[in-house]
Design a protein around this motif. Structure first.
Motif, PDB file in Angstrom:
ATOM      1  N   ASN A 117     -36.269 -20.208  25.702  1.00 31.81           N
ATOM      2  CA  ASN A 117     -35.185 -20.629  26.584  1.00 31.81           C
ATOM      3  C   ASN A 117     -34.086 -21.398  25.871  1.00 31.81           C
ATOM      4  O   ASN A 117     -33.437 -22.254  26.471  1.00 31.81           O
ATOM      5  N   HIS A 118     -33.836 -21.141  24.601  1.00 38.63           N
ATOM      6  CA  HIS A 118     -32.857 -21.942  23.871  1.00 38.63           C
ATOM      7  C   HIS A 118     -31.564 -21.199  23.564  1.00 38.63           C
ATOM      8  O   HIS A 118     -30.757 -21.656  22.760  1.00 38.63           O
ATOM      9  N   GLY A 119     -31.372 -20.047  24.211  1.00 39.25           N
ATOM     10  CA  GLY A 119     -30.162 -19.282  23.962  1.00 39.25           C
ATOM     11  C   GLY A 119     -28.912 -19.977  24.447  1.00 39.25           C
ATOM     12  O   GLY A 119     -27.861 -19.915  23.802  1.00 39.25           O
ATOM     13  N   ASN A 120     -29.016 -20.641  25.583  1.00 40.34           N
ATOM     14  CA  ASN A 120     -27.902 -21.421  26.130  1.00 40.34           C
ATOM     15  C   ASN A 120     -28.214 -22.892  25.886  1.00 40.34           C
ATOM     16  O   ASN A 120     -28.985 -23.504  26.599  1.00 40.34           O
ATOM     17  N   GLY A 330     -35.660 -15.879  17.173  1.00 38.04           N
ATOM     18  CA  GLY A 330     -35.488 -16.594  15.910  1.00 38.04           C
ATOM     19  C   GLY A 330     -34.088 -17.131  15.735  1.00 38.04           C
ATOM     20  O   GLY A 330     -33.880 -18.249  15.250  1.00 38.04           O
ATOM     21  N   ILE A 331     -33.093 -16.334  16.134  1.00 39.18           N
ATOM     22  CA  ILE A 331     -31.694 -16.760  16.022  1.00 39.18           C
ATOM     23  C   ILE A 331     -31.390 -17.849  17.048  1.00 39.18           C
ATOM     24  O   ILE A 331     -30.817 -18.897  16.722  1.00 39.18           O
ATOM     25  N   LEU A 335     -30.412 -21.716  15.947  1.00 37.95           N
ATOM     26  CA  LEU A 335     -29.125 -22.355  16.248  1.00 37.95           C
ATOM     27  C   LEU A 335     -29.348 -23.680  16.964  1.00 37.95           C
ATOM     28  O   LEU A 335     -28.677 -24.683  16.680  1.00 37.95           O
ATOM     29  N   TRP A 336     -30.290 -23.691  17.898  1.00 35.64           N
ATOM     30  CA  TRP A 336     -30.569 -24.935  18.631  1.00 35.64           C
ATOM     31  C   TRP A 336     -31.203 -25.972  17.709  1.00 35.64           C
ATOM     32  O   TRP A 336     -30.776 -27.137  17.678  1.00 35.64           O
ATOM     33  N   ALA A 337     -32.202 -25.579  16.935  1.00 34.83           N
ATOM     34  CA  ALA A 337     -32.939 -26.534  16.099  1.00 34.83           C
ATOM     35  C   ALA A 337     -32.085 -27.088  14.961  1.00 34.83           C
ATOM     36  O   ALA A 337     -32.291 -28.227  14.525  1.00 34.83           O
ATOM     37  N   PHE A 338     -31.146 -26.303  14.473  1.00 32.60           N
ATOM     38  CA  PHE A 338     -30.260 -26.773  13.409  1.00 32.60           C
ATOM     39  C   PHE A 338     -28.953 -27.342  13.965  1.00 32.60           C
ATOM     40  O   PHE A 338     -28.062 -27.709  13.207  1.00 32.60           O
ATOM     41  N   GLU A 345     -23.876 -20.844   9.341  1.00 33.87           N
ATOM     42  CA  GLU A 345     -24.074 -22.255   9.016  1.00 33.87           C
ATOM     43  C   GLU A 345     -25.551 -22.604   9.038  1.00 33.87           C
ATOM     44  O   GLU A 345     -26.038 -23.349   8.176  1.00 33.87           O
ATOM     45  N   PHE A 346     -26.270 -22.085  10.015  1.00 33.87           N
ATOM     46  CA  PHE A 346     -27.714 -22.283  10.103  1.00 33.87           C
ATOM     47  C   PHE A 346     -28.395 -21.816   8.819  1.00 33.87           C
ATOM     48  O   PHE A 346     -29.181 -22.547   8.197  1.00 33.87           O
ATOM     49  N   LEU A 347     -28.066 -20.614   8.357  1.00 35.42           N
ATOM     50  CA  LEU A 347     -28.721 -20.073   7.167  1.00 35.42           C
ATOM     51  C   LEU A 347     -28.253 -20.748   5.890  1.00 35.42           C
ATOM     52  O   LEU A 347     -29.037 -20.917   4.946  1.00 35.42           O
TER      53      LEU A 347
END
Length: 427
Positions: A117-120, A330-331, A335-338, A345-347
């Motif tokens: 549930n971290h897409g938004n 994973g994406i 994005l949320w965790a970073f 930028e995440f990578l």
């Protein structure tokens, strides 16, 4: 070529080269819990928590039966409904043990309800479901024979580490061996209680879990994404342990799980008070592990430096429900965790997360898990080659149904191997 054309071409290539909706392709001998391999892995991980009272087998199997493969909302809603029901049951339970075990299960189901549930990133459910799981876990913890102690540990950086210390018993005057447990990319310290701490406590060990930037509680409460210099997290936690009267600092072991295999190794390279290091698995370079999940043409585009085109393609994957769940989740979670909206930028941030030049600082005994079916961060063999003093390294291979990333569903086997080794190290 315009970015939109690049996006369409790349997505077409992905669709033709990979099975969308992640149809089952594994040849192993584990019972399939979903035809979506990512859902199967997460369900198997949750099912395995039943070994240490983190779930009930029938409930997880029932959820697996109704969840629509590849549908994140179906997964989240199924576990939210289950968590709501279990929390209500726990709240009216008259027996302390009944309430404790049911609250533990409700907490685990709330965590799974949040998992996809971290897409938004502005969705209030991200915090709402986590508040629910913390409430349930705290209630369960308070009913333990020796409740875990919640601690907030200030650091010299712009964050505080959050931890829970579980004492082996109520005797605070006797020093005991202690296992410090850190997760990685997505799992929480509440998960670690079931996967690691119950086993440690049963064997007379203290166990402490902790979280730093990018991990579930710190990311939510302090709005900070992952950092590469993980010693900034672990050293203050070790300082806390050194000030306790019930911790034997000569028998202090650090465990790193999943992406935590890098975090723990990095921290141990700068923290000589760690007397034994357990990595499940060993991670040499985080960026290679993450990029390796993408098709080769995407990797080439990232390395070309065309950030706008790369971001457009990767964000298109996230919004396309026919793409494999592993890529979408994973994406989104990365994005949320970073704490970023930019996949590039995440990578790029993960590029600093490698052990190059640090292996010779790992002088303590090291235990490494090597899963033969690990397709997430399968770098333990490379890790062994990089460590100079290989006589100090014990590599344990997990095969068959136990061979997946971090041995989901096989916690008792993993803990048996870990604690047999620890008994040898500290005999």
């Amino acid at each position: 070529m315009r970015s939109s054309s690049i996006v369409l071409a790349a997505l077409a290539g992905l669709a033709s080269s990979q099975q969308t909706n992640e149809t089952w392709v594994d040849t192993g001998d584990t019972l399939r819990l979903s035809t979506d391999t990512t859902f199967h892995f997460q369900l198997l991980n949750l099912l395995g928590m039943a070994t240490y009272r983190g779930a009930d087998v029938a409930e997880v199997l029932g959820a697996a039966q109704v969840i629509v493969p590849g549908n994140f909302s179906s997964y989240n809603n199924t576990f939210a409904e289950l968590a709501t029901r279990k929390q209500a049951q726990a709240s009216v339970a008259k027996n302390k043990v009944n309430a404790r075990d049911t609250f533990f299960q409700a907490a685990a189901y709330w965590r799974d309800a949040d998992f996809f549930n971290h897409g938004n990133q502005s969705d209030p459910i991200i915090d709402e479901y986590w508040t629910n799981q913390l409430e349930c876990f705290t209630a369960a913890n308070s009913a333990l024979p020796v409740p875990g102690e919640y601690v907030t540990i200030p650091t010299a950086s712009n964050f505080s580490a959050i931890g829970i210390f579980y004492a082996a018993d109520s005797d605070t005057s006797t020093e005991k061996p202690t296992l410090l447990v850190g997760n990685g990319y997505d799992a929480s310290q509440e998960d670690s209680y079931h996967s690691s701490c119950v086993a440690a406590l049963e064997r007379g060990w203290n166990c402490m879990t902790y979280e730093g930037p990018g991990q579930p509680t710190v990311r939510r409460q302090q709005k900070i994404g992952f950092i590469s210099e993980w010693e900034k997290v672990v050293t203050p936690v070790v300082d806390y342990l050194a000030n306790r009267t019930d911790v034997d600092m000569d028998r202090l072991a650090l465990s790193g799980i999943s992406f935590g295999g890098y975090l723990a190794a990095r921290a141990a390279a700068f923290e000589p008070r760690i007397k034994a290091l357990l990595l499940n698995p060993g991670v040499v370079t985080v960026q290679d592990g993450f990029l390796g999940q993408l098709p080769s043409q995407f990797q080439d585009l990232f390395h070309s430096g065309n950030k706008s085109a790369f971001d457009a393609i990767v964000l298109a994957i996230v919004s396309n429900s026919s793409m494999p769940s592993s890529l979408r989740w994973g994406i989104e979670h990365g994005l949320w965790a970073f704490d970023t909206e930019s996949p590039s930028e995440f990578l790029v941030t993960t590029g600093a997360m490698n052990m190059t030049g640090l292996f010779d600082r790992l002088t303590m005994p090291i235990w490494l898990a090597n899963g033969t079916r690990d397709d997430v961060l399968s770098q333990s063999l490379d890790f062994v080659e990089q460590v100079g003093n290989t006589t100090n390294v014990t590599l344990v291979t997990f095969d068959g149904p136990e061979g997946y990333h971090c041995q989901p569903g096989a916690a008792s086997s993993t803990n048996r191997e870990m604690f047999e080794w620890l008994e040898t190290v500290f005999e």
